[in-house]
Design a protein around this motif. Structure first.
Motif, PDB file in Angstrom:
ATOM      1  N   GLN A  81     -22.507  23.392 -36.915  1.00  0.00           N
ATOM      2  CA  GLN A  81     -22.130  22.817 -38.132  1.00  0.00           C
ATOM      3  C   GLN A  81     -20.666  22.661 -38.226  1.00  0.00           C
ATOM      4  N   ASP A  82     -19.804  23.537 -37.859  1.00  0.00           N
ATOM      5  CA  ASP A  82     -18.102  23.203 -37.685  1.00  0.00           C
ATOM      6  C   ASP A  82     -17.944  22.164 -36.966  1.00  0.00           C
ATOM      7  N   ASP A  83     -18.637  21.736 -36.040  1.00  0.00           N
ATOM      8  CA  ASP A  83     -18.283  20.262 -35.301  1.00  0.00           C
ATOM      9  C   ASP A  83     -18.565  19.352 -35.962  1.00  0.00           C
ATOM     10  N   VAL A  84     -19.691  19.136 -36.679  1.00  0.00           N
ATOM     11  CA  VAL A  84     -19.924  18.214 -37.349  1.00  0.00           C
ATOM     12  C   VAL A  84     -19.236  18.154 -38.539  1.00  0.00           C
ATOM     13  N   ALA A  85     -18.661  19.154 -38.983  1.00  0.00           N
ATOM     14  CA  ALA A  85     -17.628  19.138 -40.242  1.00  0.00           C
ATOM     15  C   ALA A  85     -16.097  18.333 -39.661  1.00  0.00           C
ATOM     16  N   ALA A  86     -15.907  19.001 -38.278  1.00  0.00           N
ATOM     17  CA  ALA A  86     -14.739  18.082 -37.663  1.00  0.00           C
ATOM     18  C   ALA A  86     -14.923  16.795 -37.588  1.00  0.00           C
ATOM     19  N   ALA A  87     -16.091  16.244 -37.463  1.00  0.00           N
ATOM     20  CA  ALA A  87     -16.273  14.681 -37.069  1.00  0.00           C
ATOM     21  C   ALA A  87     -16.188  14.242 -38.640  1.00  0.00           C
ATOM     22  N   ALA A  88     -16.680  14.807 -39.481  1.00  0.00           N
ATOM     23  CA  ALA A  88     -16.541  14.210 -41.010  1.00  0.00           C
ATOM     24  C   ALA A  88     -15.122  14.105 -41.274  1.00  0.00           C
ATOM     25  N   THR A  89     -14.545  15.147 -41.137  1.00  0.00           N
ATOM     26  CA  THR A  89     -13.097  15.104 -41.281  1.00  0.00           C
ATOM     27  C   THR A  89     -12.176  14.017 -40.652  1.00  0.00           C
ATOM     28  N   ALA A  90     -12.642  13.885 -39.627  1.00  0.00           N
ATOM     29  CA  ALA A  90     -11.980  12.539 -38.861  1.00  0.00           C
ATOM     30  C   ALA A  90     -12.339  11.296 -39.252  1.00  0.00           C
ATOM     31  N   ALA A  91     -13.460  11.024 -39.856  1.00  0.00           N
ATOM     32  CA  ALA A  91     -13.984  10.106 -40.224  1.00  0.00           C
ATOM     33  C   ALA A  91     -13.446   9.881 -41.681  1.00  0.00           C
ATOM     34  N   VAL A  92     -13.210  10.874 -42.758  1.00  0.00           N
ATOM     35  CA  VAL A  92     -12.452  10.745 -43.919  1.00  0.00           C
ATOM     36  C   VAL A  92     -10.879  10.296 -43.733  1.00  0.00           C
ATOM     37  N   THR A  93     -10.378  10.801 -42.825  1.00  0.00           N
ATOM     38  CA  THR A  93      -9.187  10.321 -42.535  1.00  0.00           C
ATOM     39  C   THR A  93      -8.888   9.082 -41.575  1.00  0.00           C
ATOM     40  N   ALA A  94      -9.941   8.683 -41.377  1.00  0.00           N
ATOM     41  CA  ALA A  94     -10.097   7.241 -40.656  1.00  0.00           C
ATOM     42  C   ALA A  94      -9.177   7.442 -39.080  1.00  0.00           C
ATOM     43  N   ALA A  95      -9.694   8.748 -38.408  1.00  0.00           N
ATOM     44  CA  ALA A  95      -9.033   8.995 -37.218  1.00  0.00           C
ATOM     45  C   ALA A  95      -9.462   8.096 -36.126  1.00  0.00           C
ATOM     46  N   GLY A  96     -10.500   7.457 -36.504  1.00  0.00           N
ATOM     47  CA  GLY A  96     -11.067   6.352 -35.624  1.00  0.00           C
ATOM     48  C   GLY A  96     -11.609   4.855 -36.354  1.00  0.00           C
ATOM     49  N   PRO A  97     -11.977   3.900 -35.715  1.00  0.00           N
ATOM     50  CA  PRO A  97     -12.496   2.973 -36.554  1.00  0.00           C
ATOM     51  C   PRO A  97     -13.957   3.274 -37.374  1.00  0.00           C
ATOM     52  N   PRO A  98     -14.087   2.486 -38.270  1.00  0.00           N
ATOM     53  CA  PRO A  98     -15.581   2.607 -38.751  1.00  0.00           C
ATOM     54  C   PRO A  98     -16.656   2.205 -37.770  1.00  0.00           C
ATOM     55  N   GLY A  99     -17.869   2.896 -38.121  1.00  0.00           N
ATOM     56  CA  GLY A  99     -19.147   2.662 -37.219  1.00  0.00           C
ATOM     57  C   GLY A  99     -19.883   4.070 -37.178  1.00  0.00           C
TER      58      GLY A  99
END
Length: 327
Positions: free
Chosen positions: A222-240
């Protein structure tokens, strides 16, 4: 000024971890968590989070939530329920969130947690599956079909938004126990009086049994999913779209050992026949449809998330399993 993030389903099995991760991120200033039932952010140690009472089926409530946000994270979803109830909430509610976010003036980014189930459980799926494979869903598996339908809704309704689609495999952890809670014996135990449950639990050698067709699968913490969600929230990478899974694979036997059960090898053909029987019989419980998930191997490639989102899971599949089993 930091980001204001609206989250649907903030107290769910994934939502709790996502909000905790957003609370720790210095780029996030404010979190608006919308749920049907009240919760006290302070009691959870959350200082940035505000409770908004609302239901994703209530369009005005969704409109008000997303209007105040820079980023919307949609997590509210029914995993196990009747086909009819889950369709109403998962499709109609999700449409409300997508359309409200697209039509609001402020949000520029939407993060949606889909599932590897959106690909569908098909014999001709490649292994491992990459994000280039279209999400076809499996019509005989309500959760898979609805996840694929939601991704089609996303494509139809959110033009102009930066959209991130996270496709985790089965999510587990100390708070993410839906897999364990929906084992047949757990469901049956709820109908057995407590004194009898204690007596049966004391019988030496009495353990639940799971059939193992040899299918290998992945888990993600669950925490690894949360880390990915935070990366998406902060636009750590391109949309997709991004697949999420812990390193390594396990079998039903590995799962059974971890939770104190037994596993018995069975031919894969037997699983296929059982799945066909489930499809043919009327009035079968919706949970029975999950047998389709073990008919064909489904493992996903996470290279894109590691490369573009700079995401690395902190837990292997086996480690994630044991954090759930020890809950």
């Amino acid at each position: 000024m930091g980001l204001t993030v609206a989250v649907t389903g903030p107290t769910g099995e994934i939502g709790t971890s996502v909000v905790r991760a957003l609370e720790r991120d210095g780029r996030v200033e404010r979190v608006l968590g919308m749920a049907r039932r009240p919760f006290d952010p302070a009691s959870r140690g959350w200082t940035k989070t505000e409770y908004r009472r609302g239901d994703i089926l209530d369009r005005p409530a969704v409109d008000a939530l997303v209007a105040a946000a820079d980023v919307v994270v949609h997590l509210a979803y029914v995993i196990v329920g009747s086909r009819e109830e889950s369709e109403r909430i998962n499709l109609s509610g999700t449409r409300n969130v997508f359309e409200a976010t697209a039509s609001a003036a402020r949000p520029g980014r939407l993060v949606y947690t889909s599932s590897v189930a959106a690909y569908g459980y098909h014999k001709d799926n490649p292994s491992p599956i990459t994000e280039d494979v279209p999400p076809r869903g499996s019509p005989e598996h309500y959760y898979s079909a609805q996840k694929a339908a939601c991704e089609r809704l996303l494509a139809e309704t959110t033009a102009g938004l930066e959209t991130y689609v996270l496709r985790p495999c089965v999510v587990v952890g100390p708070e993410a126990t839906v897999l364990l809670r929906n084992m047949p014996w757990e469901q049956a135990a709820r109908r057995v009086p407590e004194p009898l449950r204690r007596l049966l639990g004391a019988v030496p050698g009495l353990h639940p049994v799971l059939p193992d067709p040899g299918t290998r699968f992945q888990l993600v913490h669950q925490d690894d999913v949360a880390a990915a969600a935070t990366a998406a929230v902060t636009a750590a990478g391109p949309p997709g779209a991004y697949n999420l899974a812990g390193d390594g694979e396990i079998t039903v036997t590995d799962f059974a050992r971890a939770i104190g059960a037994y596993a018995v090898p069975v031919p894969g053909e037997l699983v296929g026949l059982t799945a066909e029987l489930v499809d043919a019989l009327p009035a079968m419980p919706a949970q029975a449809e999950w047998i389709h998930a073990v008919r064909h191997p489904m493992t996903v490639d996470t290279t894109k998330a590691r490369r573009d989102l700079h995401w690395t899971p902190a837990h292997t599949t086996r480690e994630a399993l044991h954090t759930m089993a020890r809950r």
